[in-house]
Design a protein around this motif. Structure first.
Motif, PDB file in Angstrom:
ATOM      1  N   LEU B 147     -12.612  -1.756   5.195  1.00 46.81           N
ATOM      2  CA  LEU B 147     -12.997  -0.690   4.521  1.00 46.81           C
ATOM      3  C   LEU B 147     -12.466  -0.205   3.347  1.00 46.81           C
ATOM      4  CD1 LEU B 147     -13.456   2.256   7.439  1.00 46.81           C
ATOM      5  CD2 LEU B 147     -15.268   1.323   5.995  1.00 46.81           C
ATOM      6  N   LYS B 148     -11.109  -0.742   3.414  1.00 45.10           N
ATOM      7  CA  LYS B 148     -10.155  -0.423   2.317  1.00 45.10           C
ATOM      8  C   LYS B 148     -10.356  -1.501   1.280  1.00 45.10           C
ATOM      9  CE  LYS B 148      -6.469   1.783   0.820  1.00 45.10           C
ATOM     10  NZ  LYS B 148      -7.371   2.518  -0.528  1.00 45.10           N
ATOM     11  N   THR B 149     -10.273  -2.834   1.564  1.00 40.79           N
ATOM     12  CA  THR B 149     -10.440  -3.935   0.773  1.00 40.79           C
ATOM     13  C   THR B 149     -11.849  -4.284   0.058  1.00 40.79           C
ATOM     14  OG1 THR B 149      -8.547  -4.774   2.061  1.00 40.79           O
ATOM     15  CG2 THR B 149      -9.209  -6.135   0.341  1.00 40.79           C
ATOM     16  N   ILE B 150     -12.649  -4.327   1.106  1.00 43.79           N
ATOM     17  CA  ILE B 150     -14.158  -4.868   0.508  1.00 43.79           C
ATOM     18  C   ILE B 150     -15.054  -3.656   0.156  1.00 43.79           C
ATOM     19  CG2 ILE B 150     -16.111  -5.992   1.253  1.00 43.79           C
ATOM     20  CD1 ILE B 150     -14.408  -7.459   3.420  1.00 43.79           C
ATOM     21  N   ASP B 151     -15.033  -2.500   0.807  1.00 48.08           N
ATOM     22  CA  ASP B 151     -15.722  -1.505   0.454  1.00 48.08           C
ATOM     23  C   ASP B 151     -15.165  -0.565  -0.488  1.00 48.08           C
ATOM     24  OD1 ASP B 151     -17.737  -2.495   2.309  1.00 48.08           O
ATOM     25  OD2 ASP B 151     -16.741  -1.453   4.045  1.00 48.08           O
ATOM     26  N   ASN B 152     -13.747  -0.706  -0.640  1.00 46.81           N
ATOM     27  CA  ASN B 152     -12.864   0.204  -1.479  1.00 46.81           C
ATOM     28  C   ASN B 152     -12.883   1.762  -1.292  1.00 46.81           C
ATOM     29  OD1 ASN B 152     -12.140  -1.918  -3.351  1.00 46.81           O
ATOM     30  ND2 ASN B 152     -14.260  -2.087  -4.018  1.00 46.81           N
ATOM     31  N   PHE B 153     -12.953   2.079   0.184  1.00 45.46           N
ATOM     32  CA  PHE B 153     -12.782   3.338   0.346  1.00 45.46           C
ATOM     33  C   PHE B 153     -11.296   3.948  -0.030  1.00 45.46           C
ATOM     34  CE2 PHE B 153     -16.174   4.747   3.849  1.00 45.46           C
ATOM     35  CZ  PHE B 153     -16.991   3.871   3.255  1.00 45.46           C
ATOM     36  N   ASP B 154     -11.599   5.238  -0.182  1.00 41.14           N
ATOM     37  CA  ASP B 154     -10.343   6.086  -0.568  1.00 41.14           C
ATOM     38  C   ASP B 154      -9.415   5.911   0.842  1.00 41.14           C
ATOM     39  OD1 ASP B 154     -11.005   6.598  -3.120  1.00 41.14           O
ATOM     40  OD2 ASP B 154     -11.644   8.590  -2.734  1.00 41.14           O
ATOM     41  N   THR B 155      -8.171   6.198   0.333  1.00 43.38           N
ATOM     42  CA  THR B 155      -7.205   6.335   1.523  1.00 43.38           C
ATOM     43  C   THR B 155      -7.470   7.518   2.491  1.00 43.38           C
ATOM     44  OG1 THR B 155      -5.214   5.179   0.351  1.00 43.38           O
ATOM     45  CG2 THR B 155      -4.740   6.375   2.020  1.00 43.38           C
ATOM     46  N   GLU B 156      -7.825   8.628   1.604  1.00 48.59           N
ATOM     47  CA  GLU B 156      -7.954   9.856   2.296  1.00 48.59           C
ATOM     48  C   GLU B 156      -9.610   9.841   3.255  1.00 48.59           C
ATOM     49  OE1 GLU B 156      -8.027  13.084  -0.828  1.00 48.59           O
ATOM     50  OE2 GLU B 156      -8.591  14.438   1.056  1.00 48.59           O
ATOM     51  N   ALA B 157     -10.541   9.234   2.840  1.00 50.29           N
ATOM     52  CA  ALA B 157     -11.608   9.320   3.354  1.00 50.29           C
ATOM     53  C   ALA B 157     -11.447   8.393   4.797  1.00 50.29           C
ATOM     54  CB  ALA B 157     -12.932   8.508   2.725  1.00 50.29           C
ATOM     55  N   ILE B 158     -10.530   7.266   4.601  1.00 50.83           N
ATOM     56  CA  ILE B 158     -10.270   6.412   5.975  1.00 50.83           C
ATOM     57  C   ILE B 158      -9.488   7.312   7.066  1.00 50.83           C
ATOM     58  CG2 ILE B 158      -9.400   4.224   6.763  1.00 50.83           C
ATOM     59  CD1 ILE B 158      -9.895   3.048   4.042  1.00 50.83           C
ATOM     60  N   CYS B 159      -8.413   7.878   6.386  1.00 44.45           N
ATOM     61  CA  CYS B 159      -7.582   8.718   7.067  1.00 44.45           C
ATOM     62  C   CYS B 159      -8.322   9.775   8.065  1.00 44.45           C
ATOM     63  CB  CYS B 159      -6.545   9.429   6.240  1.00 44.45           C
ATOM     64  SG  CYS B 159      -5.145   8.198   5.909  1.00 44.45           S
ATOM     65  N   ASN B 160      -9.276  10.526   7.234  1.00 48.62           N
ATOM     66  CA  ASN B 160      -9.929  11.440   7.723  1.00 48.62           C
ATOM     67  C   ASN B 160     -11.021  11.083   8.819  1.00 48.62           C
ATOM     68  OD1 ASN B 160      -9.098  13.541   6.246  1.00 48.62           O
ATOM     69  ND2 ASN B 160     -10.582  13.448   4.696  1.00 48.62           N
ATOM     70  N   PHE B 162     -10.630   8.116  10.610  1.00 50.62           N
ATOM     71  CA  PHE B 162      -9.783   7.789  12.152  1.00 50.62           C
ATOM     72  C   PHE B 162      -8.738   8.782  12.392  1.00 50.62           C
ATOM     73  CE2 PHE B 162     -11.968   4.003  10.047  1.00 50.62           C
ATOM     74  CZ  PHE B 162     -12.278   3.123  11.046  1.00 50.62           C
ATOM     75  N   ASN B 163      -8.672  10.056  12.013  1.00 47.08           N
ATOM     76  CA  ASN B 163      -7.890  10.665  11.928  1.00 47.08           C
ATOM     77  C   ASN B 163      -6.450  10.392  12.211  1.00 47.08           C
ATOM     78  OD1 ASN B 163      -6.997  13.430  12.826  1.00 47.08           O
ATOM     79  ND2 ASN B 163      -7.702  13.201  14.974  1.00 47.08           N
ATOM     80  N   ILE B 164      -5.975   9.652  11.227  1.00 45.04           N
ATOM     81  CA  ILE B 164      -4.681   9.054  11.064  1.00 45.04           C
ATOM     82  C   ILE B 164      -3.918   9.321   9.746  1.00 45.04           C
ATOM     83  CG2 ILE B 164      -4.985   6.894  12.395  1.00 45.04           C
ATOM     84  CD1 ILE B 164      -5.352   5.481   9.820  1.00 45.04           C
ATOM     85  N   THR B 165      -2.682   9.582   9.525  1.00 44.36           N
ATOM     86  CA  THR B 165      -1.858   9.807   8.519  1.00 44.36           C
ATOM     87  C   THR B 165      -1.934   8.820   7.333  1.00 44.36           C
ATOM     88  OG1 THR B 165       0.129   8.969   9.159  1.00 44.36           O
ATOM     89  CG2 THR B 165      -0.413  11.261  10.025  1.00 44.36           C
ATOM     90  N   ALA B 166      -1.565   8.968   6.232  1.00 45.72           N
ATOM     91  CA  ALA B 166      -1.560   7.940   5.223  1.00 45.72           C
ATOM     92  C   ALA B 166      -0.388   6.829   5.631  1.00 45.72           C
ATOM     93  CB  ALA B 166      -1.232   8.513   3.667  1.00 45.72           C
ATOM     94  N   SER B 167       0.431   7.441   6.036  1.00 46.17           N
ATOM     95  CA  SER B 167       1.494   6.167   6.253  1.00 46.17           C
ATOM     96  C   SER B 167       1.105   5.294   7.355  1.00 46.17           C
ATOM     97  CB  SER B 167       3.015   7.005   6.610  1.00 46.17           C
ATOM     98  OG  SER B 167       2.904   8.007   7.526  1.00 46.17           O
ATOM     99  N   ASN B 168       0.331   6.081   8.329  1.00 43.71           N
ATOM    100  CA  ASN B 168      -0.094   5.268   9.652  1.00 43.71           C
ATOM    101  C   ASN B 168      -0.929   4.023   8.837  1.00 43.71           C
ATOM    102  OD1 ASN B 168      -1.008   7.920  11.873  1.00 43.71           O
ATOM    103  ND2 ASN B 168       0.832   6.709  11.917  1.00 43.71           N
ATOM    104  N   LEU B 169      -2.058   4.679   8.036  1.00 41.02           N
ATOM    105  CA  LEU B 169      -2.888   3.823   7.202  1.00 41.02           C
ATOM    106  C   LEU B 169      -2.129   2.390   6.634  1.00 41.02           C
ATOM    107  CD1 LEU B 169      -6.272   4.179   5.531  1.00 41.02           C
ATOM    108  CD2 LEU B 169      -4.124   3.493   4.060  1.00 41.02           C
TER     109      LEU B 169
END
Lengths: 80, 190
Positions: B147-160, B162-169
């Protein structure tokens, strides 16, 4: 805000840099760290290469909505 | 690969197919047919055909190899269909695949101007190598990394999502990147 940090933090900043998400201050700290830490220099090099290779590969993913539709269809077929 | 091997002895797991193989099959197909809709249809047909003939699966090959062999036939059928419609086929199978190497006369004649085909092939090899390495990550790492590398999703969008914090990510991303670099190092990162 210390100029000195652990390798763990340096690596996280290095990862963020790959996605252009490191702040200027973080980048400065990372570069100072890299001056004396060969371990993190090595990681930074391979990390940058990974970024380049991922970009060059032109890899695609199947869109999530298509995946969901496909799953549903398979599920239905399996229940038959 | 070890995970796959352990699971592929004689049994198929169709309810994991989409999550595990759809990106692999997608990349394999899109470079050959160059059309999203067609690719989507071919993969869907492949999975359904796999489901129907799952009793034929002997466990000699991995689940993925088995699905690819079905997909290859679907792609050839697709070319045939176009062929009968147009009266002319543009077959773009990869001759570099293990079983068909150098069997085609055209393949043995080098064309110094055909740089794009070569580039495409190299891209594909690299793409499939990356997908192989992704296969070795655990599911969550692989999904988030993609999601992050190929689809270029925002950190925030992924965190929401998967319900994780940015540092988890960033921890997940770091582990994924480390394994990916190790996996690709020998052949691709030098």
């Amino acid at each position: 805000m210390s100029l000195f940090m652990k390798c763990e933090e340096a690596n996280t900043i290095c990862d963020k840099t790959q996605y252009k998400e490191a702040t200027l201050w973080e980048k400065i700290k990372l570069n100072i760290h890299l001056i004396w830490c060969s371990f993190c220099r090595k990681y930074t090099r391979s990390n940058a290469k990974l970024t380049k290779v991922m970009r060059d590969s032109d890899l695609k993913t199947m869109p999530i909505s298509d995946k969901e539709a496909l799953k549903e269809r398979l599920q239905k077929e399996m229940q038959k | 690969m070890t995970r796959r091997k352990a699971m592929s002895s004689e049994k198929l797991f169709p309810n994991t197919w989409v999550d595990r193989y759809s990106d692999y099959l997608y990349n394999y197909t899109i470079v050959r047919v160059n059309d999203h809709e067609v690719t989507q249809d071919l993969i869907s047909e492949t999975f359904l055909a796999g489901l129907k003939s799952k009793d034929n699966f002997k466990g000699e090959a991995s689940e993925r190899t088995w699905l690819i062999s079905i997909l290859k036939r679907k792609i050839i059928d697709h070319y045939r269909k176009i062929n009968s419609r147009k009266g002319k086929a543009e077959v773009r199978m990869s001759y570099n695949s293990d079983e068909a190497e150098g069997d085609w006369l055209e393949e043995r004649v080098s064309d110094p101007f055909d740089k794009t085909a070569e580039d495409r092939l190299e891209n594909e090899e690299l793409g499939l190598a990356i997908l192989n390495c992704l296969d070795k990550l655990n599911d969550k790492q692989a999904t988030i990394f993609k999601l992050k590398t190929i689809d270029n999703f925002d950190t925030e969008a992924i965190c929401n999502e998967f319900n994780i914090t940015a540092s988890n990510l960033w921890v997940i991303i770091h582990r994924a990147r480390k394994s990916m670099a190790e996996c690709l190092e020998e052949n691709w990162l030098n």
